[in-house]
Design a protein around this motif. Structure first.
Motif, mmCIF file in Angstrom:
data_model
loop_
_atom_site.group_PDB
_atom_site.id
_atom_site.type_symbol
_atom_site.label_atom_id
_atom_site.label_comp_id
_atom_site.label_asym_id
_atom_site.label_seq_id
_atom_site.Cartn_x
_atom_site.Cartn_y
_atom_site.Cartn_z
ATOM 1 N N GLU A 237 -13.072 8.123 -0.399
ATOM 2 C CA GLU A 237 -13.343 6.775 -0.889
ATOM 3 C C GLU A 237 -12.208 6.285 -1.765
ATOM 4 O O GLU A 237 -11.789 5.120 -1.683
ATOM 5 C CB GLU A 237 -14.665 6.752 -1.677
ATOM 6 C CG GLU A 237 -15.904 7.031 -0.850
ATOM 7 C CD GLU A 237 -16.328 5.821 -0.021
ATOM 8 O OE1 GLU A 237 -15.661 4.772 -0.130
ATOM 9 O OE2 GLU A 237 -17.305 5.939 0.732
ATOM 10 N N ALA A 238 -11.690 7.171 -2.612
ATOM 11 C CA ALA A 238 -10.575 6.787 -3.483
ATOM 12 C C ALA A 238 -9.334 6.452 -2.660
ATOM 13 O O ALA A 238 -8.634 5.465 -2.935
ATOM 14 C CB ALA A 238 -10.274 7.914 -4.470
ATOM 15 N N LEU A 239 -9.073 7.273 -1.636
ATOM 16 C CA LEU A 239 -7.905 7.018 -0.796
ATOM 17 C C LEU A 239 -8.078 5.728 -0.010
ATOM 18 O O LEU A 239 -7.106 4.994 0.220
ATOM 19 C CB LEU A 239 -7.668 8.187 0.152
ATOM 20 C CG LEU A 239 -6.436 8.050 1.064
ATOM 21 C CD1 LEU A 239 -5.162 7.928 0.229
ATOM 22 C CD2 LEU A 239 -6.334 9.230 2.021
ATOM 23 N N ASP B 84 -6.510 0.301 1.542
ATOM 24 C CA ASP B 84 -6.771 -1.130 1.696
ATOM 25 C C ASP B 84 -5.702 -1.957 0.974
ATOM 26 O O ASP B 84 -5.228 -2.971 1.490
ATOM 27 C CB ASP B 84 -8.153 -1.482 1.141
ATOM 28 C CG ASP B 84 -9.283 -1.012 2.034
ATOM 29 O OD1 ASP B 84 -9.026 -0.747 3.225
ATOM 30 O OD2 ASP B 84 -10.419 -0.905 1.540
ATOM 31 N N THR B 85 -5.350 -1.506 -0.218
ATOM 32 C CA THR B 85 -4.326 -2.220 -0.987
ATOM 33 C C THR B 85 -2.982 -2.177 -0.271
ATOM 34 O O THR B 85 -2.278 -3.196 -0.157
ATOM 35 C CB THR B 85 -4.188 -1.609 -2.391
ATOM 36 O OG1 THR B 85 -5.437 -1.715 -3.076
ATOM 37 C CG2 THR B 85 -3.115 -2.324 -3.194
ATOM 38 N N ILE B 86 -2.605 -0.999 0.233
ATOM 39 C CA ILE B 86 -1.332 -0.860 0.941
ATOM 40 C C ILE B 86 -1.325 -1.714 2.198
ATOM 41 O O ILE B 86 -0.331 -2.380 2.514
ATOM 42 C CB ILE B 86 -1.072 0.624 1.284
ATOM 43 C CG1 ILE B 86 -0.808 1.415 0.003
ATOM 44 C CG2 ILE B 86 0.098 0.770 2.250
ATOM 45 C CD1 ILE B 86 -0.724 2.909 0.207
ATOM 46 N N ALA C 121 2.232 5.794 6.055
ATOM 47 C CA ALA C 121 1.497 4.528 6.164
ATOM 48 C C ALA C 121 0.733 4.434 7.477
ATOM 49 O O ALA C 121 -0.389 3.903 7.526
ATOM 50 C CB ALA C 121 2.458 3.351 6.016
ATOM 51 N N GLN C 122 1.317 4.952 8.578
ATOM 52 C CA GLN C 122 0.631 4.874 9.865
ATOM 53 C C GLN C 122 -0.650 5.702 9.864
ATOM 54 O O GLN C 122 -1.654 5.301 10.462
ATOM 55 C CB GLN C 122 1.564 5.348 10.979
ATOM 56 C CG GLN C 122 2.710 4.377 11.267
ATOM 57 C CD GLN C 122 3.583 4.831 12.411
ATOM 58 O OE1 GLN C 122 3.675 6.028 12.695
ATOM 59 N NE2 GLN C 122 4.245 3.881 13.069
ATOM 60 N N ARG C 123 -0.606 6.844 9.187
ATOM 61 C CA ARG C 123 -1.835 7.645 9.105
ATOM 62 C C ARG C 123 -2.876 6.949 8.241
ATOM 63 O O ARG C 123 -4.081 7.042 8.504
ATOM 64 C CB ARG C 123 -1.503 9.032 8.542
ATOM 65 C CG ARG C 123 -0.863 9.946 9.579
ATOM 66 C CD ARG C 123 -0.504 11.282 9.014
ATOM 67 N NE ARG C 123 0.105 12.130 10.042
ATOM 68 C CZ ARG C 123 0.909 13.149 9.787
ATOM 69 N NH1 ARG C 123 1.223 13.451 8.530
ATOM 70 N NH2 ARG C 123 1.409 13.859 10.784
ATOM 71 N N LEU C 124 -2.419 6.230 7.211
ATOM 72 C CA LEU C 124 -3.374 5.482 6.389
ATOM 73 C C LEU C 124 -4.042 4.377 7.203
ATOM 74 O O LEU C 124 -5.231 4.110 7.034
ATOM 75 C CB LEU C 124 -2.672 4.879 5.175
ATOM 76 C CG LEU C 124 -2.352 5.828 4.024
ATOM 77 C CD1 LEU C 124 -1.649 5.077 2.900
ATOM 78 C CD2 LEU C 124 -3.609 6.509 3.502
ATOM 79 N N ALA C 125 -3.283 3.742 8.081
ATOM 80 C CA ALA C 125 -3.865 2.701 8.934
ATOM 81 C C ALA C 125 -4.927 3.297 9.857
ATOM 82 O O ALA C 125 -6.001 2.720 10.053
ATOM 83 C CB ALA C 125 -2.768 2.025 9.743
ATOM 84 N N LEU C 126 -4.632 4.458 10.410
ATOM 85 C CA LEU C 126 -5.594 5.140 11.266
ATOM 86 C C LEU C 126 -6.804 5.590 10.443
ATOM 87 O O LEU C 126 -7.952 5.498 10.889
ATOM 88 C CB LEU C 126 -4.928 6.341 11.941
ATOM 89 C CG LEU C 126 -5.792 7.188 12.876
ATOM 90 C CD1 LEU C 126 -6.440 6.318 13.946
ATOM 91 C CD2 LEU C 126 -4.939 8.285 13.512
ATOM 92 N N PHE C 127 -6.546 6.061 9.222
ATOM 93 C CA PHE C 127 -7.610 6.488 8.316
ATOM 94 C C PHE C 127 -8.563 5.326 8.019
ATOM 95 O O PHE C 127 -9.791 5.497 8.000
ATOM 96 C CB PHE C 127 -6.978 7.011 7.025
ATOM 97 C CG PHE C 127 -7.957 7.278 5.912
ATOM 98 C CD1 PHE C 127 -8.831 8.344 5.970
ATOM 99 C CD2 PHE C 127 -7.995 6.440 4.798
ATOM 100 C CE1 PHE C 127 -9.723 8.593 4.936
ATOM 101 C CE2 PHE C 127 -8.880 6.678 3.769
ATOM 102 C CZ PHE C 127 -9.748 7.756 3.840
ATOM 103 N N ARG C 128 -8.035 4.123 7.803
ATOM 104 C CA ARG C 128 -8.864 2.948 7.541
ATOM 105 C C ARG C 128 -9.780 2.652 8.730
ATOM 106 O O ARG C 128 -10.945 2.292 8.560
ATOM 107 C CB ARG C 128 -8.009 1.713 7.252
ATOM 108 C CG ARG C 128 -7.254 1.756 5.945
ATOM 109 C CD ARG C 128 -6.443 0.480 5.704
ATOM 110 N NE ARG C 128 -7.300 -0.640 5.392
ATOM 111 C CZ ARG C 128 -7.502 -1.686 6.174
ATOM 112 N NH1 ARG C 128 -6.923 -1.730 7.379
ATOM 113 N NH2 ARG C 128 -8.287 -2.672 5.798
ATOM 114 N N GLU C 129 -9.239 2.810 9.936
ATOM 115 C CA GLU C 129 -10.032 2.542 11.127
ATOM 116 C C GLU C 129 -11.156 3.562 11.275
ATOM 117 O O GLU C 129 -12.296 3.213 11.613
ATOM 118 C CB GLU C 129 -9.131 2.552 12.362
ATOM 119 C CG GLU C 129 -9.775 2.012 13.614
ATOM 120 C CD GLU C 129 -10.046 0.516 13.540
ATOM 121 O OE1 GLU C 129 -10.966 0.059 14.242
ATOM 122 O OE2 GLU C 129 -9.335 -0.177 12.780
#
Length: 319
Positions: free
Chosen positions: A63-65, A70-72, A4-12
């Motif tokens: 884009e799919a990720l 965003d949902t997570i 999840a932390q990498r996803l947060a960084l990915f969003r940024e």
């Protein structure tokens, strides 16, 4: 396993289009961000970025990720708020995103009813936002309810389904924009008018969707409005009309606030510009007490016991 932390960084990174800018915003080093994104790509087993000297863009997989991220992010944000509420054992919280006119006519009276007891029944927060930002707030968990509007079609725009996934839409009301002219205008006593009759008048034009409605009508009839002011505040627009600065398209609730201003109706052979208000609701929206006297089941005029829109259907000028 994708963390999840990498996803947060990915969003940024996706939002800023740059490892370096994301690193600066999060107070990390660019190399640390690059390493984390490389690890994320290994976990995803596919390339997520197109890298260039100007920054990074997302691949189709990226884009799919991002949609999933965003949902997570939204679910985690809502979970944090729920846990905080449970810890504090205080009143349920409710955050509403709304555009200003709906805030005046719908949100404020509804919240007043909710909090009319000796102690507030709901811990409320209100965010002023136009539809795109309101839907984004709903999707990322920073709002539970959003009041939004659109023009012409009965169904919400297709882009809304992507902007606020897994939300339910409740129609609230439908109205038609009115033409407002100064009291001394040649059309002030007319009940109908055509757009070409005001082709040479100065216009006070709204921003965003209301402004787009005028642009669309004018383009369809080969007219280029002379715009002397643009504003997102319909009361300010109406005040300028009363001062003789120009004419404007204004939704009926604002026109009714000062009924002495004339409002030519639509041409019987033309098409009216409809504005429809919707209330998207996220499935995890907390239950809130209903004001007394409101029905238990939502309908077109009562949504979740919070909002009672005006039943009257107004008429609008059209060419």
């Amino acid at each position: 396993m994708i963390e999840a932390q990498r996803l947060a960084l990915f969003r940024e990174v996706a939002r800023r289009g740059s490892f370096a800018q994301a690193a600066g915003a999060l107070r990390l080093t660019p190399s640390a961000v690059s390493q984390q994104m490389a690890a994320l790509e290994r976990a995803a087993r596919t390339r997520l970025f197109e890298r260039s000297t100007r920054g990074v863009t997302l691949t189709v997989a990226g884009e799919a990720l991002l949609r999933t991220a965003d949902t997570i992010h939204g679910e985690l944000h809502r979970a944090e708020k729920t846990l905080a509420r449970l810890r504090e054992e205080g009143p349920p919280s409710l955050t509403v995103a709304t555009f200003p006119s709906a805030g005046v006519l719908l949100v404020a009276p509804a919240l007043a009813a909710l909090n009319s007891g000796a102690e507030p029944q709901v811990d409320t927060t209100v965010i002023e936002a136009e539809p795109v930002r309101a839907l984004a707030a709903l999707n990322d968990g920073s709002a539970n309810v959003a009041l939004v509007y659109h023009f012409q079609s009965e169904r919400p725009p297709p882009s809304w389904a992507e902007a606020a996934r897994r939300c339910a839409y409740h129609p609230l009301l439908e109205d038609e924009l009115r033409l407002v002219v100064p009291s001394g205008h040649a059309l002030a006593r007319r009940s109908t008018a055509r757009l070409d009759a005001v082709a040479d008048d100065p216009w006070i034009q709204g921003w965003d969707l209301p402004g787009n409605a005028l642009d669309a009508l004018a383009a369809a009839h080969g007219i280029r409005p002379k715009v002397v002011c643009r504003s997102s505040d319909f009361r300010f627009m109406q005040a300028l009309v009363a001062a003789g600065v120009g004419i404007a398209f204004i939704p009926p609730p604002h026109r009714r606030a000062t009924p002495r201003h004339p409002h030519p109706d639509r041409d019987p052979h033309g098409e009216a510009v409809h504005r429809r208000l919707h209330r998207p609701r996220h499935p995890t929206e907390p239950d809130v007490p209903r004001p007394a006297g409101h029905p238990e089941k939502p309908s077109r005029s009562h949504t979740h016991g919070l909002i009672t829109p005006d039943q009257a259907r107004s008429r609008l000028l059209s060419p």
